[in-house]
Write an enzyme that holds these catalytic residues in place. Structure first.
Site, mmCIF file in Angstrom:
data_model
loop_
_atom_site.group_PDB
_atom_site.id
_atom_site.type_symbol
_atom_site.label_atom_id
_atom_site.label_comp_id
_atom_site.label_asym_id
_atom_site.label_seq_id
_atom_site.Cartn_x
_atom_site.Cartn_y
_atom_site.Cartn_z
ATOM 1 N N GLU A 15 1.058 -1.364 0.106
ATOM 2 C CA GLU A 15 0.115 -0.213 -0.254
ATOM 3 C C GLU A 15 0.436 1.560 -0.291
ATOM 4 O O GLU A 15 0.846 1.820 -0.940
ATOM 5 C CB GLU A 15 -0.900 -0.213 1.473
ATOM 6 N N HIS A 74 -0.633 -2.685 -10.989
ATOM 7 C CA HIS A 74 0.356 -3.376 -10.826
ATOM 8 C C HIS A 74 1.468 -3.925 -12.184
ATOM 9 O O HIS A 74 0.389 -4.580 -12.711
ATOM 10 C CB HIS A 74 -0.692 -4.713 -10.389
#
Ligand SMILES: *[C@@H]1O[C@H](CO)[C@@H](O)[C@H](O)[C@H]1NC(C)=O
Ligand SMILES: *[C@@H]1O[C@H](CO)[C@@H](O)[C@H](O)[C@H]1NC(C)=O
Ligand SMILES: *[C@@H]1O[C@H](CO)[C@@H](O)[C@H](O)[C@H]1NC(C)=O
Ligand SMILES: *[C@@H]1O[C@H](CO)[C@@H](O)[C@H](O)[C@H]1NC(C)=O
Length: 729
Positions: A247, A326
């Protein structure tokens, strides 16, 4: 008006977590400093502190907001011991790791965040002729301060604001806060049971970046932890640290929303004069794959795959909409920045991810703490394509649905797929009890354990079909009468391992001695039928020690080759040897070898002899051992054994070695040398050659070495030099 990058970590039933991203991101915007704040370039140029330009470790200050409703109080230590201490500990660990890796030109003076004029101001002066043109003329009475992803930013961290008359000085509504000292990034941490947590009970945490500096570098963000997961026994502290790191990396710049704000700073983050915003950071290739195209990540990926000079871009996961935050799962298993979080043990903070931070132009990156990815290493340009994963010669992918080993060999696995793999299959950890390194997955005392498995911190998964079940002497004559004769299928099983050298290790099965496991080979284990396959390039690799469950390598100072010598002794007519006699015979063979080579005992390790008189010994030079190098011994022994077979007199009979066999590991010296090569191409090519060589070897060994085939029938295989990685005499 603030940028919200919402990154959700989901905990799925099978203990893998998914990170959602785009759902909320599309509707979000970004807060940058507005006037009267001077841009930081300006700010730092009139400060003449010597270090104002030199990148220093990124200082992340954490602000824990305990109670969902309460005002945040700037108190980095106060609440740590109470609720949320687990989160705060994880954040501290994660930020410490980041601080050792990322550096920025430090923020001068206290860090103050911006207020959003669109929030506090209802109207501005509209006449360009007036001195206070575009300044706030009417306040928004409903203004409720600034927040960062559900967390109200304390006024102390914010610039003040003012109401401006048409002419003349402003009327201050709120002065500048004191700001936060020694901070380059402010991280708000909240532990709560938010509606989002309620809605998706599998979410562990989510995070957002909400403020940027004048060069677009993220300045502040928030992580919200869903409270119940912080006390869940299914998540270890290192899982929470890894989830936090993931995160945090999103909030620091690894985000589809921020990629396009990356700066191109050819002279590094401290020299701003020749920087420009990157024109293009992503593109689609001819197959529609989204790629991140910046130079450092491309170079690092090429190096990882073992191809050179190809500017190819790095595949990003296709996510909802056009944004993607990602790496593509097919190429990046185990990377911290894939969309599916697979538990801390299987996750690495890899150099390609760190390269992205270099490419952002905001950070200087120290790669020394990076953990290399094993997935796809040296696998070439074609690796991870939907079209090639079914024919993967390096065994990263699998086909079918059988049992085997997860590629890190920490877990037993089943060949399966998931939506991010787009039809490719890999051995994924079993739903239950997959971990070889967990003692509790093992057998209770007294339970039957015919495969000799050992579950232990230092155990790993090996493809094997070992069994201690006795097979009849003559199995070929009555195969149908004995159901036990069914061949054991190869499957993933857990056995102890111990590193000897980089890439070299020994294994131990229940009740067996330590046996040298030559990477790429299938070996036999005394006391067991069947074979154990020693994975190549997966165990005892560099950087593996960074993980808690890996074993400390056995200290062995030798730079030498490591090899195993086997001698198949012919049994004199009418002879049977008991266990003790075999031990004495082992000793006699050792002595014969010592006198033949003229070396000391310190080269010979773990000698053993099987019931059918196969003598095996492992050769390496113990620390403090006097004498020639193992390479020289290897050559001497090769020549000596070719000239005249070993002959031992024991118990009035003569035992002659019918054949001898030497298996060598790849020369550790040459692999060390490769580590030093910056380009790594030669290394990778060589490794590939070795890998293919050993694959071919493995197939031969499988055919020729089996419990059912008597050793005497073995042929003499050709000789290749030790540099080729595999040698048999
Ligand atoms: C910036 O670019 C100019 C022109 O290319 C060059 O002369 C100068 O050395 C560069 N400055 C730095 C710090 O690299
Ligand atoms: C990089 O980090 C390591 C510790 O991880 C440290 O020893 C080394 O000095 C650092 N290198 C630089 C250039 O800061
Ligand atoms: C996992 O195995 C244990 C013991 O065999 C069993 O009690 C548990 O229910 C299993 N869990 C799942 C999800 O299958
Ligand atoms: C183990 O597997 C190998 C290779 O598949 C096979 O040749 C051998 O017969 C098997 N051994 C046992 C005991 O099942």
């Amino acid at each position: 008006m603030w940028l919200l990058l919402l990154l959700l970590l989901l905990l799925l039933g099978d203990a893998t977590s998914r990170c959602l991203h785009d759902e909320i991101q599309r509707s979000t915007r970004l807060l940058r400093p507005t006037l009267p704040q001077p841009p930081s370039k300006f700010r730092s140029s009139f400060l003449t502190l010597p270090d104002s330009h030199n990148p220093q470790p990124l200082r992340i200050q954490t602000c824990y907001i305990g109670d969902p409703g309460a005002d945040g109080v700037w108190d980095p230590k106060g609440d740590e011991m109470r609720r949320g201490s687990r989160a705060v500990t994880a954040v501290r660990e994660a930020t410490q790791r980041i601080q050792g890796i990322l550096a920025v030109p430090p923020v001068q003076g206290p860090l103050l965040l911006s207020r959003d004029p669109a929030q506090y101001c209802h109207a501005v002066w509209g006449d360009p002729e007036t001195p206070n043109y575009h300044r706030c003329s009417l306040l928004n009475p409903g203004y409720n301060g600034e927040s960062c992803l559900e967390v109200k930013i304390p006024d102390a961290h914010l610039h003040g604001y003012a109401l401006w008359p048409e002419q003349g000085p402003p009327q201050l509504v709120q002065p500048d806060g004191p700001g936060v000292q020694n901070a380059d990034f402010l991280l708000y941490v909240r532990v709560a049971h938010t509606p989002k947590c309620h809605q998706e009970p599998s979410i562990i945490a989510y995070a957002a970046c909400c403020q940027l500096d004048s060069e677009d570098r993220p300045l502040a963000g928030t992580i919200v932890y869903c409270a119940e997961h912080l006390t869940s026994p299914s998540l270890s502290q290192s899982d929470i640290v890894m989830a936090t790191l993931h995160e945090l990396l999103h909030t620091l710049g690894f985000s589809g929303q921020l990629f396009k704000k990356w700066w191109d700073c050819p002279s590094g983050p401290s020299v701003r004069e020749n920087c420009s915003t990157r024109q293009q950071v992503t593109r689609r290739d001819e197959w529609g794959q989204l790629l991140l195209t910046t130079p450092t990540v491309s170079h690092r990926l090429a190096k990882h795959l073992g191809v050179q000079g190809v500017s190819m871009g790095v595949p990003l996961e296709e996510e909802e909409g056009s944004l993607s935050s990602h790496w593509e799962a097919r190429l990046f298993q185990g990377s911290i920045m894939t969309a599916i979080f697979d538990g801390a043990q299987r996750t690495r903070l890899d150099p390609i991810t760190l390269a992205a931070f270099k490419d952002s132009g905001w950070y200087q990156v120290n790669y020394s703490a990076a953990e290399e990815l094993l997935w796809g290493r040296g696998a070439g340009l074609e690796f991870g394509l939907v079209t090639t994963c079914g024919t993967d010669s390096l065994d990263f992918f699998c086909t079918g649905s059988g049992l085997g080993c997860h590629y890190l060999h920490l877990d037993r696995g089943r060949c399966s797929s998931d939506p991010k793999l787009e039809g490719c299959r890999m051995y994924k950890p079993l739903v239950n009890g997959s971990e070889c390194w967990k003692k509790e997955n093992g057998f209770p005392p007294g339970a039957e354990n015919p495969y000799g498995e050992i579950y232990h911190t230092h155990s790993r998964c090996f493809l094997a079909n070992l069994t201690s079940r006795p097979l009849p002497e003559d199995k070929t004559s009555h195969p149908s009468q004995n159901p036990l004769l069914k061949e054991e299928e190869l499957t993933g099983r857990c056995y102890l391992h111990q590193c000897i050298e980089r890439g070299a290790y020994k294994v131990k099965v229940k009740g067996s001695p330590w046996v040298l496991c030559l990477p790429g080979k299938a070996i036999q284990i005394p006391g067991y039928y069947g074979l154990l396959f020693c994975p190549w390039g997966r165990l005892c690799q560099t950087n593996e020690g960074a993980n808690a469950v890996t074993s400390p390598p056995v200290s062995l100072s030798t730079q030498d080759l490591l090899f195993q010598l086997s001698l198949g002794l012919a049994v004199p007519q009418g002879y049977t040897l008991g266990k003790e006699q075999r031990e004495e015979l082992t000793e006699a063979v050792l002595q014969a070898l010592q006198s033949r080579t003229g070396t000391g005992r310190c080269y010979f390790h773990s000698p053993s002899i099987t019931a059918n008189l196969v003598f095996t010994v492992q050769m390496w030079k113990s620390p403090g051992c006097q004498g020639p190098s193992v390479d020289m011994l290897y050559n001497a022994l090769t020549m000596a054994l070719q000239a005249k077979p070993i002959e031992v007199n024991y118990g009035g009979a003569s035992f002659i070695a019918e054949y001898s066999k030497m298996l060598a590991t790849p020369d550790p010296k040459s692999s060390r040398l490769h580590l030093g090569l910056s380009m790594g191409l030669c290394l990778t090519l060589l490794i590939l050659v070795c890998a293919l060589g050993t694959m071919a070897y493995q197939k031969r060994a499988t055919l020729q070495v089996g419990p059912s085939s008597p050793y005497h029938s073995q042929v003499h295989w050709g000789t290749r030099g030790p540099a080729g990685g595999v040698t048999e005499v």
